[in-house]
Scaffold this motif. Structure first.
Motif, PDB file in Angstrom:
ATOM      1  N   VAL A 124       0.844  -1.199   0.000  1.00 33.17           N
ATOM      2  CA  VAL A 124       0.000   0.000   0.000  1.00 33.17           C
ATOM      3  C   VAL A 124       0.878   1.248   0.000  1.00 33.17           C
ATOM      4  O   VAL A 124       0.664   2.172  -0.798  1.00 33.17           O
ATOM      5  CB  VAL A 124      -0.980  -0.010   1.197  1.00 33.17           C
ATOM      6  CG1 VAL A 124      -1.578   1.375   1.444  1.00 33.17           C
ATOM      7  CG2 VAL A 124      -2.079  -1.038   0.968  1.00 33.17           C
ATOM      8  N   PHE A 125       1.879   1.280   0.878  1.00 31.82           N
ATOM      9  CA  PHE A 125       2.780   2.438   0.888  1.00 31.82           C
ATOM     10  C   PHE A 125       3.565   2.546  -0.418  1.00 31.82           C
ATOM     11  O   PHE A 125       3.837   3.649  -0.897  1.00 31.82           O
ATOM     12  CB  PHE A 125       3.729   2.397   2.093  1.00 31.82           C
ATOM     13  CG  PHE A 125       3.116   2.963   3.335  1.00 31.82           C
ATOM     14  CD1 PHE A 125       2.976   4.329   3.498  1.00 31.82           C
ATOM     15  CD2 PHE A 125       2.659   2.123   4.337  1.00 31.82           C
ATOM     16  CE1 PHE A 125       2.407   4.859   4.642  1.00 31.82           C
ATOM     17  CE2 PHE A 125       2.083   2.636   5.488  1.00 31.82           C
ATOM     18  CZ  PHE A 125       1.946   4.002   5.636  1.00 31.82           C
ATOM     19  N   PHE A 126       3.933   1.413  -1.006  1.00 31.64           N
ATOM     20  CA  PHE A 126       4.625   1.442  -2.289  1.00 31.64           C
ATOM     21  C   PHE A 126       3.747   2.122  -3.334  1.00 31.64           C
ATOM     22  O   PHE A 126       4.189   3.033  -4.048  1.00 31.64           O
ATOM     23  CB  PHE A 126       4.983   0.022  -2.748  1.00 31.64           C
ATOM     24  CG  PHE A 126       5.526  -0.026  -4.145  1.00 31.64           C
ATOM     25  CD1 PHE A 126       6.825   0.368  -4.415  1.00 31.64           C
ATOM     26  CD2 PHE A 126       4.729  -0.442  -5.196  1.00 31.64           C
ATOM     27  CE1 PHE A 126       7.323   0.346  -5.714  1.00 31.64           C
ATOM     28  CE2 PHE A 126       5.216  -0.472  -6.499  1.00 31.64           C
ATOM     29  CZ  PHE A 126       6.520  -0.082  -6.754  1.00 31.64           C
ATOM     30  N   TYR A 127       2.487   1.696  -3.432  1.00 34.39           N
ATOM     31  CA  TYR A 127       1.601   2.273  -4.446  1.00 34.39           C
ATOM     32  C   TYR A 127       1.202   3.711  -4.115  1.00 34.39           C
ATOM     33  O   TYR A 127       0.959   4.505  -5.032  1.00 34.39           O
ATOM     34  CB  TYR A 127       0.383   1.381  -4.671  1.00 34.39           C
ATOM     35  CG  TYR A 127       0.745   0.147  -5.458  1.00 34.39           C
ATOM     36  CD1 TYR A 127       1.225   0.247  -6.763  1.00 34.39           C
ATOM     37  CD2 TYR A 127       0.639  -1.118  -4.898  1.00 34.39           C
ATOM     38  CE1 TYR A 127       1.586  -0.876  -7.488  1.00 34.39           C
ATOM     39  CE2 TYR A 127       0.996  -2.251  -5.624  1.00 34.39           C
ATOM     40  CZ  TYR A 127       1.462  -2.116  -6.915  1.00 34.39           C
ATOM     41  OH  TYR A 127       1.815  -3.232  -7.632  1.00 34.39           O
ATOM     42  N   ILE A 128       1.161   4.066  -2.843  1.00 31.17           N
ATOM     43  CA  ILE A 128       0.963   5.472  -2.481  1.00 31.17           C
ATOM     44  C   ILE A 128       2.151   6.285  -2.993  1.00 31.17           C
ATOM     45  O   ILE A 128       1.985   7.364  -3.575  1.00 31.17           O
ATOM     46  CB  ILE A 128       0.794   5.641  -0.955  1.00 31.17           C
ATOM     47  CG1 ILE A 128      -0.579   5.132  -0.518  1.00 31.17           C
ATOM     48  CG2 ILE A 128       1.005   7.095  -0.522  1.00 31.17           C
ATOM     49  CD1 ILE A 128      -0.764   5.049   0.982  1.00 31.17           C
ATOM     50  N   GLY A 129       3.365   5.762  -2.804  1.00 34.37           N
ATOM     51  CA  GLY A 129       4.565   6.441  -3.309  1.00 34.37           C
ATOM     52  C   GLY A 129       4.554   6.575  -4.821  1.00 34.37           C
ATOM     53  O   GLY A 129       4.899   7.632  -5.358  1.00 34.37           O
ATOM     54  N   VAL A 130       4.138   5.517  -5.515  1.00 29.90           N
ATOM     55  CA  VAL A 130       4.083   5.563  -6.987  1.00 29.90           C
ATOM     56  C   VAL A 130       3.048   6.591  -7.437  1.00 29.90           C
ATOM     57  O   VAL A 130       3.309   7.394  -8.350  1.00 29.90           O
ATOM     58  CB  VAL A 130       3.780   4.163  -7.571  1.00 29.90           C
ATOM     59  CG1 VAL A 130       3.481   4.236  -9.061  1.00 29.90           C
ATOM     60  CG2 VAL A 130       4.948   3.213  -7.303  1.00 29.90           C
ATOM     61  N   MET A 146       9.215   9.001  -4.483  1.00 26.65           N
ATOM     62  CA  MET A 146      10.003   7.848  -4.928  1.00 26.65           C
ATOM     63  C   MET A 146      10.663   7.161  -3.739  1.00 26.65           C
ATOM     64  O   MET A 146      10.733   5.938  -3.677  1.00 26.65           O
ATOM     65  CB  MET A 146      11.069   8.288  -5.936  1.00 26.65           C
ATOM     66  CG  MET A 146      10.531   8.675  -7.272  1.00 26.65           C
ATOM     67  SD  MET A 146      11.888   9.045  -8.380  1.00 26.65           S
ATOM     68  CE  MET A 146      11.371  10.590  -9.042  1.00 26.65           C
ATOM     69  N   THR A 147      11.136   7.972  -2.796  1.00 22.09           N
ATOM     70  CA  THR A 147      11.773   7.433  -1.601  1.00 22.09           C
ATOM     71  C   THR A 147      10.777   6.622  -0.781  1.00 22.09           C
ATOM     72  O   THR A 147      11.117   5.564  -0.243  1.00 22.09           O
ATOM     73  CB  THR A 147      12.376   8.570  -0.764  1.00 22.09           C
ATOM     74  OG1 THR A 147      13.331   9.265  -1.571  1.00 22.09           O
ATOM     75  CG2 THR A 147      13.052   8.057   0.479  1.00 22.09           C
ATOM     76  N   ILE A 148       9.550   7.089  -0.700  1.00 21.26           N
ATOM     77  CA  ILE A 148       8.507   6.331   0.000  1.00 21.26           C
ATOM     78  C   ILE A 148       8.296   4.986  -0.686  1.00 21.26           C
ATOM     79  O   ILE A 148       8.204   3.944  -0.024  1.00 21.26           O
ATOM     80  CB  ILE A 148       7.203   7.149   0.077  1.00 21.26           C
ATOM     81  CG1 ILE A 148       7.407   8.323   1.030  1.00 21.26           C
ATOM     82  CG2 ILE A 148       6.021   6.272   0.501  1.00 21.26           C
ATOM     83  CD1 ILE A 148       6.302   9.350   1.008  1.00 21.26           C
ATOM     84  N   ALA A 149       8.252   4.990  -2.008  1.00 18.88           N
ATOM     85  CA  ALA A 149       8.083   3.727  -2.744  1.00 18.88           C
ATOM     86  C   ALA A 149       9.285   2.806  -2.525  1.00 18.88           C
ATOM     87  O   ALA A 149       9.118   1.610  -2.246  1.00 18.88           O
ATOM     88  CB  ALA A 149       7.879   4.006  -4.228  1.00 18.88           C
TER      89      ALA A 149
END
Length: 168
Positions: free
Chosen positions: A91-97, A123-126
């Motif tokens: 979820v955090f990956f896709y929020i970052g994307v 990008m860093t979050i992803a």
């Protein structure tokens, strides 16, 4: 043979050493200035009054992939994720994307160091959240889940650190 308490103590020690190394490296390494040439892109054409149009609209696929990924993660578990931490990591990956679409488009409208933060932060979050997913899938569910927040914070702090030091 190590007891459960010794294993937990050793894991905590590893995290503390890693944190210490991270902080020490941030303190002792010199600031690497961002070259202003970095902001000069090959395609600087404007269409329909939008500066650097192709650089800006090239971020639209990030929005599509991010939103679709979020929907598939949150509704119906279409990725067959086994662990709750894995779901949060993705979820955090896709929020970052998804956020990359907006942050990068904002940066490319008028590229400079101040706007570059908004390009790099999502990008860093992803990147950091996918690292937690890798830990969950390859090492241990609990360790990976527990690492999600510290990894996200380390990434965010590193971006803030770069921006604050680049001002001076």
């Amino acid at each position: 043979m190590m007891t459960l308490a010794q294993i937990k103590d050793s894991r905590a020690s590893v995290w503390l050493v890693a944190l210490f190394c991270f902080i020490a490296l941030m303190i002792v390494t010199p600031v690497i200035p961002q070259s202003q040439e970095y902001h000069n892109f090959a395609d600087q054409r404007n269409f329909f009054g939008v500066p650097n149009t192709l650089n800006v609209i090239s971020n639209f696929p990030f929005l599509i992939i991010g939103v679709v990924g979020l929907i598939l993660c949150l509704y119906g578990n279409h990725f067959s994720l086994s662990f709750q931490g894995e779901v949060w990591g993705w979820v955090f990956f896709y929020i970052g994307v998804t956020a990359t679409a907006f942050g990068s488009a904002y940066y490319h409208l008028k590229p400079d160091d101040a706007r570059l933060v908004w390009d790099r932060l999502p990008m860093t979050i992803a990147f950091t959240s996918i690292m937690a997913v890798f830990i969950i899938e390859r090492i241990d569910e609990k360790t990976g889940t527990m690492s999600l927040f510290p990894l996200l914070m380390a990434g965010i702090v590193s971006i803030a650190y770069w921006r604050i030091l680049s001002l001076g």
